[in-house]
Scaffold this motif. Structure first.
Motif, PDB file in Angstrom:
ATOM      1  N   CYS A  40       0.830  -1.215   0.000  1.00  0.00           N
ATOM      2  CA  CYS A  40       0.000   0.000   0.000  1.00  0.00           C
ATOM      3  C   CYS A  40       0.861   1.260   0.000  1.00  0.00           C
ATOM      4  O   CYS A  40       0.468   2.289  -0.554  1.00  0.00           O
ATOM      5  N   ILE A  41       2.049   1.179   0.613  1.00  0.00           N
ATOM      6  CA  ILE A  41       2.975   2.312   0.571  1.00  0.00           C
ATOM      7  C   ILE A  41       3.408   2.562  -0.868  1.00  0.00           C
ATOM      8  O   ILE A  41       3.462   3.706  -1.335  1.00  0.00           O
ATOM      9  N   GLY A  42       3.705   1.465  -1.592  1.00  0.00           N
ATOM     10  CA  GLY A  42       4.064   1.596  -3.007  1.00  0.00           C
ATOM     11  C   GLY A  42       2.919   2.158  -3.822  1.00  0.00           C
ATOM     12  O   GLY A  42       3.120   2.963  -4.738  1.00  0.00           O
ATOM     13  N   LEU A  43       1.691   1.747  -3.490  1.00  0.00           N
ATOM     14  CA  LEU A  43       0.512   2.257  -4.185  1.00  0.00           C
ATOM     15  C   LEU A  43       0.371   3.760  -3.975  1.00  0.00           C
ATOM     16  O   LEU A  43       0.087   4.512  -4.916  1.00  0.00           O
ATOM     17  N   LEU A  44       0.572   4.220  -2.747  1.00  0.00           N
ATOM     18  CA  LEU A  44       0.491   5.656  -2.448  1.00  0.00           C
ATOM     19  C   LEU A  44       1.539   6.441  -3.242  1.00  0.00           C
ATOM     20  O   LEU A  44       1.256   7.522  -3.766  1.00  0.00           O
ATOM     21  N   LYS A  45       2.744   5.884  -3.346  1.00  0.00           N
ATOM     22  CA  LYS A  45       3.798   6.545  -4.132  1.00  0.00           C
ATOM     23  C   LYS A  45       3.387   6.645  -5.599  1.00  0.00           C
ATOM     24  O   LYS A  45       3.611   7.672  -6.247  1.00  0.00           O
ATOM     25  N   ALA A  46       2.798   5.566  -6.112  1.00  0.00           N
ATOM     26  CA  ALA A  46       2.374   5.561  -7.516  1.00  0.00           C
ATOM     27  C   ALA A  46       1.289   6.603  -7.753  1.00  0.00           C
ATOM     28  O   ALA A  46       1.303   7.321  -8.765  1.00  0.00           O
ATOM     29  N   ILE A  47       0.331   6.704  -6.827  1.00  0.00           N
ATOM     30  CA  ILE A  47      -0.760   7.675  -6.960  1.00  0.00           C
ATOM     31  C   ILE A  47      -0.211   9.092  -6.939  1.00  0.00           C
ATOM     32  O   ILE A  47      -0.607   9.950  -7.739  1.00  0.00           O
ATOM     33  N   ASP A  48       0.720   9.361  -6.013  1.00  0.00           N
ATOM     34  CA  ASP A  48       1.261  10.719  -5.869  1.00  0.00           C
ATOM     35  C   ASP A  48       2.160  11.115  -7.037  1.00  0.00           C
ATOM     36  O   ASP A  48       2.254  12.300  -7.382  1.00  0.00           O
ATOM     37  N   ARG A  49       2.813  10.134  -7.665  1.00  0.00           N
ATOM     38  CA  ARG A  49       3.778  10.455  -8.726  1.00  0.00           C
ATOM     39  C   ARG A  49       3.186  10.380 -10.130  1.00  0.00           C
ATOM     40  O   ARG A  49       3.747  10.943 -11.069  1.00  0.00           O
ATOM     41  N   PHE A  50       2.084   9.672 -10.293  1.00  0.00           N
ATOM     42  CA  PHE A  50       1.529   9.479 -11.631  1.00  0.00           C
ATOM     43  C   PHE A  50       1.033  10.809 -12.194  1.00  0.00           C
ATOM     44  O   PHE A  50       0.315  11.549 -11.523  1.00  0.00           O
ATOM     45  N   TYR A  82       1.974   1.421 -14.485  1.00  0.00           N
ATOM     46  CA  TYR A  82       2.933   2.288 -13.791  1.00  0.00           C
ATOM     47  C   TYR A  82       3.060   1.893 -12.325  1.00  0.00           C
ATOM     48  O   TYR A  82       4.145   1.932 -11.745  1.00  0.00           O
ATOM     49  N   GLY A  83       1.929   1.515 -11.706  1.00  0.00           N
ATOM     50  CA  GLY A  83       1.912   1.253 -10.278  1.00  0.00           C
ATOM     51  C   GLY A  83       2.559  -0.051  -9.858  1.00  0.00           C
ATOM     52  O   GLY A  83       3.163  -0.130  -8.778  1.00  0.00           O
ATOM     53  N   VAL A  84       2.443  -1.097 -10.684  1.00  0.00           N
ATOM     54  CA  VAL A  84       2.968  -2.417 -10.307  1.00  0.00           C
ATOM     55  C   VAL A  84       4.455  -2.380  -9.949  1.00  0.00           C
ATOM     56  O   VAL A  84       4.851  -2.916  -8.907  1.00  0.00           O
ATOM     57  N   PRO A  85       5.335  -1.765 -10.758  1.00  0.00           N
ATOM     58  CA  PRO A  85       6.755  -1.750 -10.392  1.00  0.00           C
ATOM     59  C   PRO A  85       7.025  -1.044  -9.064  1.00  0.00           C
ATOM     60  O   PRO A  85       7.913  -1.466  -8.309  1.00  0.00           O
ATOM     61  N   LEU A  86       6.280   0.028  -8.763  1.00  0.00           N
ATOM     62  CA  LEU A  86       6.495   0.731  -7.500  1.00  0.00           C
ATOM     63  C   LEU A  86       6.045  -0.113  -6.314  1.00  0.00           C
ATOM     64  O   LEU A  86       6.702  -0.134  -5.265  1.00  0.00           O
TER      65      LEU A  86
END
Length: 258
Positions: free
Chosen positions: A71-81, A93-97
């Motif tokens: 979920c931390i990786g998911l939050l990073k993906a949401i904030d950076r996308f 994009y989100g899977v690698p993060l």
């Protein structure tokens, strides 16, 4: 998931699925600072986290911990996308993060010990990679990392290999020219490829967008192997109707994943 329905207090059987249009709108609102939209994006993409951590389900790890890390990786993906710059689906994009966060967690908790200096070098390399990716919208090459950090190329490769997971086929060995080389890339395997796995994710999302009857028919026909006649008897409609609904559902699936 060993038959587990609830993870970290979340009922995995009731996880939401967002339509592509809904996701695009939420991401634009997130970019504008809408915290409620950010929470909705998290809730609507928990299935993505669940799909990622299932790769590690046979290793004896605590799945609650992996879910939280994912979920931390998911939050990073949401904030950076960035909807305006990225021409890829959010899941791609989100899977690698998400994977990156899980792998980092597994490395930190690994029983394999490496020197503190080598670990510190590797983490600085990872930070450099993340900063470079944010600034240039692409992964840096090994040579670019070495130049930025004033290290030799082999020092970068050795540091990254030292913190790589020795048992995971999906662990990246190094990235060069934008292409990440994983252990599985060095072992012949035409079944468990990242492309095939991402296609599987896209297919799952597409099936979730079908109406309830269409999903039921697709499940019976292609996952349980039943004939159209058997499906018609179970669903309570004619075989001709089953055939028509099946063809319509398949057409929708093809459009969704094309």
């Amino acid at each position: 998931m060993h038959g587990k329905v609830e993870i970290c207090g979340v009922n995995t059987a009731r996880l939401k699925v967002l339509k592509s249009s809904e996701m695009t709108e939420l991401l634009r609102r997130v970019k504008a600072g809408d915290q409620q939209a950010r929470e909705q994006m998290v809730e609507g993409n928990l299935r993505l986290v669940l799909s990622v951590i299932q790769r590690f389900s046979g290793r004896g790890e605590n799945m609650d911990d992996l879910f939280q890390v994912g979920c931390i990786g998911l939050l990073k993906a949401i904030d950076r996308f960035d909807c305006d710059q990225f021409e890829v689906k959010f899941s791609t994009y989100g899977v690698p993060l998400i994977l990156g966060e899980v792998r980092r967690f597994l490395r930190d908790s690994s029983s394999v010990r490496i020197s503190r200096s080598l670990r510190d070098t590797a983490y600085h390399i990872l930070q450099t990679k993340e900063q470079f990716a944010r600034d240039h919208q692409r992964e840096p090459t090994i040579d670019e990392i070495a130049r930025i950090m004033e290290l030799r190329r082999d020092e970068v490769v050795i540091a990254l290999e030292a913190i790589s997971d020795p048992v995971s086929l999906y662990e990246p060995v190094f990235s060069d020219s934008g292409d990440t080389v994983c252990v599985m890339d060095q072992v012949k395997d035409e079944k468990n490829t990242d492309e095939r796995w991402l296609t599987h994710l896209a297919l799952k999302d597409a099936i979730a967008r079908l109406n309830e009857r269409e999903r039921h028919i697709i499940q019976l026909r292609f996952f349980q192997g039943k004939t159209q006649m058997e499906v018609s008897q179970e669903v309570g409609i004619s075989q001709a109707q089953v055939s028509r609904l099946e063809k319509g559902a398949i057409q929708q699936l093809k459009k969704s994943i094309s």
